[in-house]
Design a protein around this motif. Structure first.
Motif, PDB file in Angstrom:
ATOM      1  N   VAL A  25       0.844  -1.201   0.000  1.00 51.44           N
ATOM      2  CA  VAL A  25       0.000   0.000   0.000  1.00 51.44           C
ATOM      3  C   VAL A  25       0.872   1.242   0.000  1.00 51.44           C
ATOM      4  O   VAL A  25       0.631   2.204  -0.739  1.00 51.44           O
ATOM      5  CB  VAL A  25      -0.940   0.004   1.228  1.00 51.44           C
ATOM      6  N   ALA A  26       1.934   1.227   0.816  1.00 49.75           N
ATOM      7  CA  ALA A  26       2.823   2.381   0.927  1.00 49.75           C
ATOM      8  C   ALA A  26       3.476   2.725  -0.407  1.00 49.75           C
ATOM      9  O   ALA A  26       3.542   3.901  -0.802  1.00 49.75           O
ATOM     10  CB  ALA A  26       3.884   2.124   1.990  1.00 49.75           C
ATOM     11  N   ASP A  27       3.968   1.699  -1.124  1.00 47.33           N
ATOM     12  CA  ASP A  27       4.616   1.937  -2.416  1.00 47.33           C
ATOM     13  C   ASP A  27       3.627   2.457  -3.448  1.00 47.33           C
ATOM     14  O   ASP A  27       3.955   3.329  -4.260  1.00 47.33           O
ATOM     15  CB  ASP A  27       5.261   0.646  -2.928  1.00 47.33           C
ATOM     16  N   ALA A  28       2.413   1.909  -3.427  1.00 44.76           N
ATOM     17  CA  ALA A  28       1.396   2.353  -4.384  1.00 44.76           C
ATOM     18  C   ALA A  28       1.009   3.807  -4.120  1.00 44.76           C
ATOM     19  O   ALA A  28       0.851   4.603  -5.051  1.00 44.76           O
ATOM     20  CB  ALA A  28       0.171   1.450  -4.290  1.00 44.76           C
ATOM     21  N   VAL A  29       0.869   4.159  -2.834  1.00 43.87           N
ATOM     22  CA  VAL A  29       0.521   5.537  -2.472  1.00 43.87           C
ATOM     23  C   VAL A  29       1.641   6.500  -2.869  1.00 43.87           C
ATOM     24  O   VAL A  29       1.394   7.626  -3.310  1.00 43.87           O
ATOM     25  CB  VAL A  29       0.246   5.643  -0.956  1.00 43.87           C
ATOM     26  N   ALA A  30       2.897   6.032  -2.731  1.00 43.15           N
ATOM     27  CA  ALA A  30       4.055   6.868  -3.058  1.00 43.15           C
ATOM     28  C   ALA A  30       4.248   7.052  -4.558  1.00 43.15           C
ATOM     29  O   ALA A  30       5.087   7.849  -4.993  1.00 43.15           O
ATOM     30  CB  ALA A  30       5.316   6.265  -2.451  1.00 43.15           C
ATOM     31  N   GLY A  31       3.490   6.316  -5.351  1.00 40.59           N
ATOM     32  CA  GLY A  31       3.568   6.460  -6.796  1.00 40.59           C
ATOM     33  C   GLY A  31       4.737   5.748  -7.442  1.00 40.59           C
ATOM     34  O   GLY A  31       5.157   6.089  -8.548  1.00 40.59           O
ATOM     35  N   LYS A  32       5.262   4.719  -6.769  1.00 35.96           N
ATOM     36  CA  LYS A  32       6.423   4.006  -7.310  1.00 35.96           C
ATOM     37  C   LYS A  32       6.079   3.159  -8.533  1.00 35.96           C
ATOM     38  O   LYS A  32       6.965   2.773  -9.287  1.00 35.96           O
ATOM     39  CB  LYS A  32       7.034   3.120  -6.223  1.00 35.96           C
ATOM     40  N   TYR A  33       4.801   2.840  -8.692  1.00 32.09           N
ATOM     41  CA  TYR A  33       4.410   1.972  -9.810  1.00 32.09           C
ATOM     42  C   TYR A  33       3.361   2.665 -10.682  1.00 32.09           C
ATOM     43  O   TYR A  33       2.419   2.030 -11.148  1.00 32.09           O
ATOM     44  CB  TYR A  33       3.847   0.655  -9.297  1.00 32.09           C
ATOM     45  N   VAL A  86      -2.090  -5.208  -5.160  1.00 35.05           N
ATOM     46  CA  VAL A  86      -1.927  -4.673  -3.811  1.00 35.05           C
ATOM     47  C   VAL A  86      -2.921  -5.365  -2.878  1.00 35.05           C
ATOM     48  O   VAL A  86      -4.105  -5.478  -3.194  1.00 35.05           O
ATOM     49  CB  VAL A  86      -2.176  -3.145  -3.771  1.00 35.05           C
ATOM     50  N   THR A  87      -2.420  -5.819  -1.740  1.00 39.03           N
ATOM     51  CA  THR A  87      -3.268  -6.465  -0.742  1.00 39.03           C
ATOM     52  C   THR A  87      -3.372  -5.573   0.491  1.00 39.03           C
ATOM     53  O   THR A  87      -2.363  -5.083   1.000  1.00 39.03           O
ATOM     54  CB  THR A  87      -2.686  -7.828  -0.328  1.00 39.03           C
ATOM     55  N   GLY A  88      -4.585  -5.352   0.933  1.00 40.14           N
ATOM     56  CA  GLY A  88      -4.797  -4.530   2.120  1.00 40.14           C
ATOM     57  C   GLY A  88      -6.156  -4.815   2.722  1.00 40.14           C
ATOM     58  O   GLY A  88      -6.959  -5.559   2.154  1.00 40.14           O
ATOM     59  N   ASN A  89      -6.411  -4.217   3.868  1.00 41.82           N
ATOM     60  CA  ASN A  89      -7.701  -4.384   4.533  1.00 41.82           C
ATOM     61  C   ASN A  89      -8.589  -3.175   4.260  1.00 41.82           C
ATOM     62  O   ASN A  89      -8.105  -2.035   4.233  1.00 41.82           O
ATOM     63  CB  ASN A  89      -7.514  -4.562   6.039  1.00 41.82           C
ATOM     64  N   VAL A  90      -9.880  -3.419   4.066  1.00 40.34           N
ATOM     65  CA  VAL A  90     -10.816  -2.343   3.734  1.00 40.34           C
ATOM     66  C   VAL A  90     -10.999  -1.414   4.935  1.00 40.34           C
ATOM     67  O   VAL A  90     -11.315  -1.854   6.043  1.00 40.34           O
ATOM     68  CB  VAL A  90     -12.180  -2.923   3.302  1.00 40.34           C
ATOM     69  N   VAL A  91     -10.781  -0.130   4.700  1.00 38.40           N
ATOM     70  CA  VAL A  91     -10.963   0.877   5.752  1.00 38.40           C
ATOM     71  C   VAL A  91     -12.443   0.945   6.128  1.00 38.40           C
ATOM     72  O   VAL A  91     -13.318   0.964   5.255  1.00 38.40           O
ATOM     73  CB  VAL A  91     -10.482   2.260   5.274  1.00 38.40           C
ATOM     74  N   GLU A  92     -12.707   0.955   7.400  1.00 38.31           N
ATOM     75  CA  GLU A  92     -14.082   0.923   7.894  1.00 38.31           C
ATOM     76  C   GLU A  92     -14.936   2.034   7.302  1.00 38.31           C
ATOM     77  O   GLU A  92     -14.560   3.215   7.323  1.00 38.31           O
ATOM     78  CB  GLU A  92     -14.095   1.020   9.421  1.00 38.31           C
ATOM     79  N   ASN A  93     -16.075   1.647   6.744  1.00 43.69           N
ATOM     80  CA  ASN A  93     -17.072   2.563   6.176  1.00 43.69           C
ATOM     81  C   ASN A  93     -16.507   3.484   5.087  1.00 43.69           C
ATOM     82  O   ASN A  93     -17.017   4.590   4.877  1.00 43.69           O
ATOM     83  CB  ASN A  93     -17.722   3.403   7.282  1.00 43.69           C
ATOM     84  N   SER A  94     -15.477   3.009   4.371  1.00 47.43           N
ATOM     85  CA  SER A  94     -14.893   3.828   3.298  1.00 47.43           C
ATOM     86  C   SER A  94     -15.512   3.527   1.943  1.00 47.43           C
ATOM     87  O   SER A  94     -15.212   4.182   0.959  1.00 47.43           O
ATOM     88  CB  SER A  94     -13.381   3.575   3.216  1.00 47.43           C
ATOM     89  N   TYR A  95     -16.383   2.529   1.892  1.00 44.98           N
ATOM     90  CA  TYR A  95     -16.892   2.064   0.601  1.00 44.98           C
ATOM     91  C   TYR A  95     -18.194   2.754   0.196  1.00 44.98           C
ATOM     92  O   TYR A  95     -18.973   3.214   1.033  1.00 44.98           O
ATOM     93  CB  TYR A  95     -17.104   0.547   0.629  1.00 44.98           C
ATOM     94  N   ALA A  96     -18.387   2.810  -1.102  1.00 45.83           N
ATOM     95  CA  ALA A  96     -19.641   3.333  -1.668  1.00 45.83           C
ATOM     96  C   ALA A  96     -19.810   2.707  -3.043  1.00 45.83           C
ATOM     97  O   ALA A  96     -18.829   2.411  -3.730  1.00 45.83           O
ATOM     98  CB  ALA A  96     -19.599   4.855  -1.784  1.00 45.83           C
TER      99      ALA A  96
END
Length: 221
Positions: A38-46, A53-63
């Motif tokens: 997640v950190a590399d993707a946010v930093a724009g390295k790719y 990218v594998t991560g956990n869904v932030v609570e109530n962030s979906y729509a």
């Protein structure tokens, strides 16, 4: 070798070359995605590269809007404040929900959002004993006595009632003996083993309007 045979061989060779070029183009265009944090993707390295990218869904962030799902993910082993926004066009599975592990494949565009073409969710199976749970009928008989109080209820998922997160009541819990039903709201992830007719044990509370808000949903086991 006569001229006609030579021409025929040249034609066949040309066709083989064209086929090989097409195959290489297809394989090259759909190559395996690079694994990224997640950190590399946010930093724009790719940027503009196909990544997974594998991560956990932030609570109530979906729509969900016009079959487009947007949400954010974070690395549970990293900085929770570092979050990657994801956009995915496609149906939302019942296993999607708060804090579920999401495997997202796609490209990070100029807006910093991962535009996913593939989304896989992983939710561990959960089992719970129903020995101390109320039936749906028994819960409804208590009425106001149990409103807003934590209780455990067992029943089966009513046919046609199972929905994805954010689409209203998540499912309807039915009493297989009496036929009484209970609409259930739940914003967490469901095990992919849960289907219509599954026997469940749910924990949560009943509201005054007769809707049950679950904090935990498990398969009866």
């Amino acid at each position: 070798m006569n001229t006609r045979t030579k021409r025929r061989m040249m034609a066949v060779t040309g066709i083989i070359v064209i086929v090989l070029v097409v195959i290489l183009a297809v394989v090259g265009g759909s190559g395996a995605a690079k694994s990224a944090t997640v950190a590399d993707a946010v930093a724009g390295k790719y940027a503009d590269q196909k990544i997974q990218v594998t991560g956990n869904v932030v609570e109530n962030s979906y729509a969900t809007n016009d079959n487009v799902l947007t949400f954010a993910i974070y690395d549970k082993d990293g900085n929770p404040a570092e979050q990657l926004n994801v956009r995915y066009e496609g149906g939302v599975s019942a296993t999607f929900g708060n804090d579920v592990t999401a495997i997202c494949t796609g490209k990070v565009a100029g807006d910093g959002v991962l535009h996913a073409t593939e989304l896989v969710t992983k939710c561990p199976s959960k089992y719970e004993n129903a020995s101390s749970a109320l039936s749906v009928s028994r819960l409804l008989e208590y009425g106001d006595q149990v409103v807003d109080k934590p209780v455990k209820v067992s029943g089966t998922v009513q046919a046609g009632s199972l929905k994805a997160v954010g689409a209203g009541d998540r499912f309807v819990l039915a009493d297989p003996d009496s036929g009484k039903t209970l609409p259930v709201a739940f914003d967490g992830a469901l095990s992919d083993e849960i289907a219509e007719g599954s026997s469940l044990v749910i924990t949560g509370s009943l509201s005054a309007d007769g809707r049950f808000t679950a904090t935990n949903v498990a398969l009866e086991g």
